[in-house]
Motif scaffolding. Structure first.
Motif, mmCIF file in Angstrom:
data_model
loop_
_atom_site.group_PDB
_atom_site.id
_atom_site.type_symbol
_atom_site.label_atom_id
_atom_site.label_comp_id
_atom_site.label_asym_id
_atom_site.label_seq_id
_atom_site.Cartn_x
_atom_site.Cartn_y
_atom_site.Cartn_z
ATOM 1 N N LEU A 81 0.988 -1.157 -0.127
ATOM 2 C CA LEU A 81 0.105 -0.042 0.031
ATOM 3 C C LEU A 81 0.823 1.199 0.028
ATOM 4 O O LEU A 81 0.528 2.176 -0.323
ATOM 5 C CB LEU A 81 -0.943 -0.109 1.191
ATOM 6 C CG LEU A 81 -2.001 -1.144 1.460
ATOM 7 C CD1 LEU A 81 -2.658 -0.924 2.574
ATOM 8 C CD2 LEU A 81 -2.631 -0.959 0.270
ATOM 9 N N GLY A 82 2.153 1.265 0.228
ATOM 10 C CA GLY A 82 2.919 2.381 0.732
ATOM 11 C C GLY A 82 3.791 2.776 -0.596
ATOM 12 O O GLY A 82 4.249 4.110 -0.445
ATOM 13 N N ILE A 83 3.904 2.410 -1.662
ATOM 14 C CA ILE A 83 4.727 2.305 -2.874
ATOM 15 C C ILE A 83 4.241 3.790 -3.652
ATOM 16 O O ILE A 83 2.991 4.009 -3.929
ATOM 17 C CB ILE A 83 4.912 1.522 -3.791
ATOM 18 C CG1 ILE A 83 5.447 0.285 -3.161
ATOM 19 C CG2 ILE A 83 5.753 2.086 -4.938
ATOM 20 C CD1 ILE A 83 5.731 -0.889 -4.271
ATOM 21 N N PRO A 84 4.847 4.690 -3.487
ATOM 22 C CA PRO A 84 4.236 6.163 -4.104
ATOM 23 C C PRO A 84 4.306 5.963 -5.792
ATOM 24 O O PRO A 84 5.122 5.516 -6.253
ATOM 25 C CB PRO A 84 5.249 7.216 -3.804
ATOM 26 C CG PRO A 84 6.516 6.650 -3.415
ATOM 27 C CD PRO A 84 6.050 5.345 -2.758
ATOM 28 N N VAL A 85 2.822 6.327 -6.359
ATOM 29 C CA VAL A 85 2.908 6.153 -7.758
ATOM 30 C C VAL A 85 2.436 7.451 -8.441
ATOM 31 O O VAL A 85 1.759 8.078 -7.790
ATOM 32 C CB VAL A 85 1.774 5.170 -8.240
ATOM 33 C CG1 VAL A 85 1.644 4.827 -9.551
ATOM 34 C CG2 VAL A 85 2.073 3.776 -7.270
ATOM 35 N N ILE A 86 3.273 7.680 -9.523
ATOM 36 C CA ILE A 86 2.743 8.856 -10.315
ATOM 37 C C ILE A 86 2.354 8.378 -11.649
ATOM 38 O O ILE A 86 3.220 7.385 -12.428
ATOM 39 C CB ILE A 86 4.260 9.635 -10.424
ATOM 40 C CG1 ILE A 86 4.453 10.228 -9.164
ATOM 41 C CG2 ILE A 86 3.542 10.781 -11.507
ATOM 42 C CD1 ILE A 86 5.745 11.225 -9.178
ATOM 43 N N LEU A 87 1.449 8.925 -12.008
ATOM 44 C CA LEU A 87 0.637 8.399 -13.686
ATOM 45 C C LEU A 87 1.033 9.561 -14.475
ATOM 46 O O LEU A 87 0.856 10.597 -14.164
ATOM 47 C CB LEU A 87 -0.649 8.015 -13.364
ATOM 48 C CG LEU A 87 -1.024 6.690 -12.779
ATOM 49 C CD1 LEU A 87 -2.557 6.682 -12.804
ATOM 50 C CD2 LEU A 87 -0.289 5.413 -13.341
ATOM 51 N N VAL A 88 1.506 9.207 -15.799
ATOM 52 C CA VAL A 88 1.411 10.072 -16.722
ATOM 53 C C VAL A 88 0.585 9.709 -17.922
ATOM 54 O O VAL A 88 0.403 8.589 -18.176
ATOM 55 C CB VAL A 88 2.953 9.923 -17.399
ATOM 56 C CG1 VAL A 88 3.902 10.582 -16.302
ATOM 57 C CG2 VAL A 88 3.299 8.738 -17.858
ATOM 58 N N THR A 89 -0.155 10.662 -18.465
ATOM 59 C CA THR A 89 -1.220 10.368 -19.585
ATOM 60 C C THR A 89 -1.325 11.560 -20.574
ATOM 61 O O THR A 89 -0.712 12.699 -20.294
ATOM 62 C CB THR A 89 -2.612 10.409 -18.768
ATOM 63 O OG1 THR A 89 -3.626 10.134 -19.901
ATOM 64 C CG2 THR A 89 -2.918 11.549 -18.257
ATOM 65 N N GLY A 90 -1.748 11.100 -21.707
ATOM 66 C CA GLY A 90 -1.776 12.072 -22.916
ATOM 67 C C GLY A 90 -3.160 12.908 -22.737
ATOM 68 O O GLY A 90 -3.027 13.920 -23.144
ATOM 69 N N ALA A 91 -4.134 12.304 -21.881
ATOM 70 C CA ALA A 91 -5.118 13.004 -21.799
ATOM 71 C C ALA A 91 -6.060 12.637 -20.498
ATOM 72 O O ALA A 91 -6.535 11.466 -20.400
ATOM 73 C CB ALA A 91 -6.303 12.796 -22.994
ATOM 74 N N ALA A 92 -5.956 13.596 -19.521
ATOM 75 C CA ALA A 92 -6.550 13.148 -18.311
ATOM 76 C C ALA A 92 -8.103 13.385 -18.265
ATOM 77 O O ALA A 92 -8.444 14.299 -19.023
ATOM 78 C CB ALA A 92 -5.849 13.838 -17.124
ATOM 79 N N ASP A 93 -8.971 12.705 -17.559
ATOM 80 C CA ASP A 93 -10.170 13.064 -17.355
ATOM 81 C C ASP A 93 -10.523 12.675 -15.772
ATOM 82 O O ASP A 93 -9.784 12.126 -15.432
ATOM 83 C CB ASP A 93 -11.149 12.156 -18.183
ATOM 84 C CG ASP A 93 -10.871 10.555 -18.177
ATOM 85 O OD1 ASP A 93 -11.417 10.203 -16.921
ATOM 86 O OD2 ASP A 93 -10.471 9.845 -19.025
ATOM 87 N N LYS A 94 -11.740 13.289 -15.736
ATOM 88 C CA LYS A 94 -12.326 13.395 -14.253
ATOM 89 C C LYS A 94 -12.536 11.966 -13.638
ATOM 90 O O LYS A 94 -12.079 11.912 -12.785
ATOM 91 C CB LYS A 94 -13.711 13.960 -14.296
ATOM 92 C CG LYS A 94 -14.135 14.170 -12.991
ATOM 93 C CD LYS A 94 -15.519 15.017 -13.006
ATOM 94 C CE LYS A 94 -16.000 15.205 -11.482
ATOM 95 N NZ LYS A 94 -17.079 15.860 -11.243
ATOM 96 N N ASP A 95 -12.953 11.029 -14.596
ATOM 97 C CA ASP A 95 -13.430 9.765 -13.988
ATOM 98 C C ASP A 95 -11.936 8.986 -13.815
ATOM 99 O O ASP A 95 -11.576 8.247 -12.791
ATOM 100 C CB ASP A 95 -14.362 8.924 -14.788
ATOM 101 C CG ASP A 95 -15.540 9.386 -14.952
ATOM 102 O OD1 ASP A 95 -15.985 10.106 -14.028
ATOM 103 O OD2 ASP A 95 -16.150 8.969 -16.144
ATOM 104 N N MET A 96 -11.059 9.349 -14.598
ATOM 105 C CA MET A 96 -9.554 8.472 -14.443
ATOM 106 C C MET A 96 -9.074 9.138 -13.159
ATOM 107 O O MET A 96 -8.387 8.524 -12.415
ATOM 108 C CB MET A 96 -8.840 8.878 -15.865
ATOM 109 C CG MET A 96 -7.406 8.563 -15.406
ATOM 110 S SD MET A 96 -6.095 9.176 -16.837
ATOM 111 C CE MET A 96 -4.886 9.676 -15.762
ATOM 112 N N ALA A 97 -8.995 10.529 -12.899
ATOM 113 C CA ALA A 97 -8.438 11.065 -11.881
ATOM 114 C C ALA A 97 -9.065 10.425 -10.598
ATOM 115 O O ALA A 97 -8.212 10.447 -9.508
ATOM 116 C CB ALA A 97 -8.414 12.588 -11.891
#
Length: 218
Positions: A81-97
């Protein structure tokens, strides 16, 4: 010190993106500060993590063939549960966020990625992760300390009862049992300690509640 030893001293990053060129660019950008293990798909990265190779931080593309970034994070959370994660995306949307944040993703960055922005975000994510680990350790230590002190107070409370019984048996004559008098003296001091422990425990409970709230919004 060998180059290999220097690399092992660096924090470890899983970098996941099915775009080989972007993966190589991000790896070259990170490698001065981090030890980077690149992957072209989420499943391979998860298999590596599943055998015990746990990174300090994960940077992953969101949309990939097979195991998507969100699905990958979902699986990661089933292990650690503790590993920090950063996501990169070409197009973010509200549901995904919303979905990403519910899984504890630290940040979502949109492509094209600014190198320094990503590095700064990684540093912030790692700092927050270390702070939370320290908070959890401190809470555990405080909890252990409180338990030990409560046991100590309990032991002295039994001695206090024993002392009272002895005094009562001897007609409440203090001179007949100096040991009993000493027990009472110590017991009175420990009643003050007991009050301090109750206050400390209340503080620990409040800190634990704040820590749990922090984990939910991390």
């Amino acid at each position: 010190m060998s180059d290999e030893s220097i690399a092992l001293d660096k924090l470890h990053v899983f970098l996941i993106d099915d775009d080989k060129d972007l993966n190589e660019y991000l790896e070259s950008m990170m490698e001065e500060e981090f030890r980077v293990t690149p992957f072209l798909d989420g499943q391979t990265a998860f298999n590596q993590l599943n055998i015990g190779d746990v990174p300090d931080i994960i940077v992953s593309d969101f949309k990939m063939p097979g195991l998507s970034g969100i699905d990958f994070v979902d699986q990661v959370r089933s292990i650690d549960l503790g590993i920090p994660v950063i996501l990169v995306t070409g197009a973010a949307d509200k549901d995904m966020a919303i979905k990403a944040l519910s899984l504890g993703v630290f940040a979502i960055l949109e492509k094209p990625i600014e190198g320094e922005e990503l590095l700064q975000m990684m540093r912030r994510a790692l700092s927050r992760s270390r702070a939370m680990q320290l908070s959890e350790t401190l809470l555990q230590e405080f909890g252990n300390f409180t338990t030990q002190m409560q046991n100590l107070v309990g032991a002295y409370e039994l001695r206090f009862i024993e002392a009272e019984n002895k005094l009562f048996k001897h007609g409440l004559n203090p001179q007949l049992d100096k040991k009993a008098i000493e027990y009472i003296k110590v017991a009175k001091e420990n009643r003050i300690l007991e009050k301090t422990i109750r206050t400390t425990k209340k503080l620990i409970d409040e800190m634990t509640k704040e820590y749990e709230n922090l984990k939910k919004i991390s």
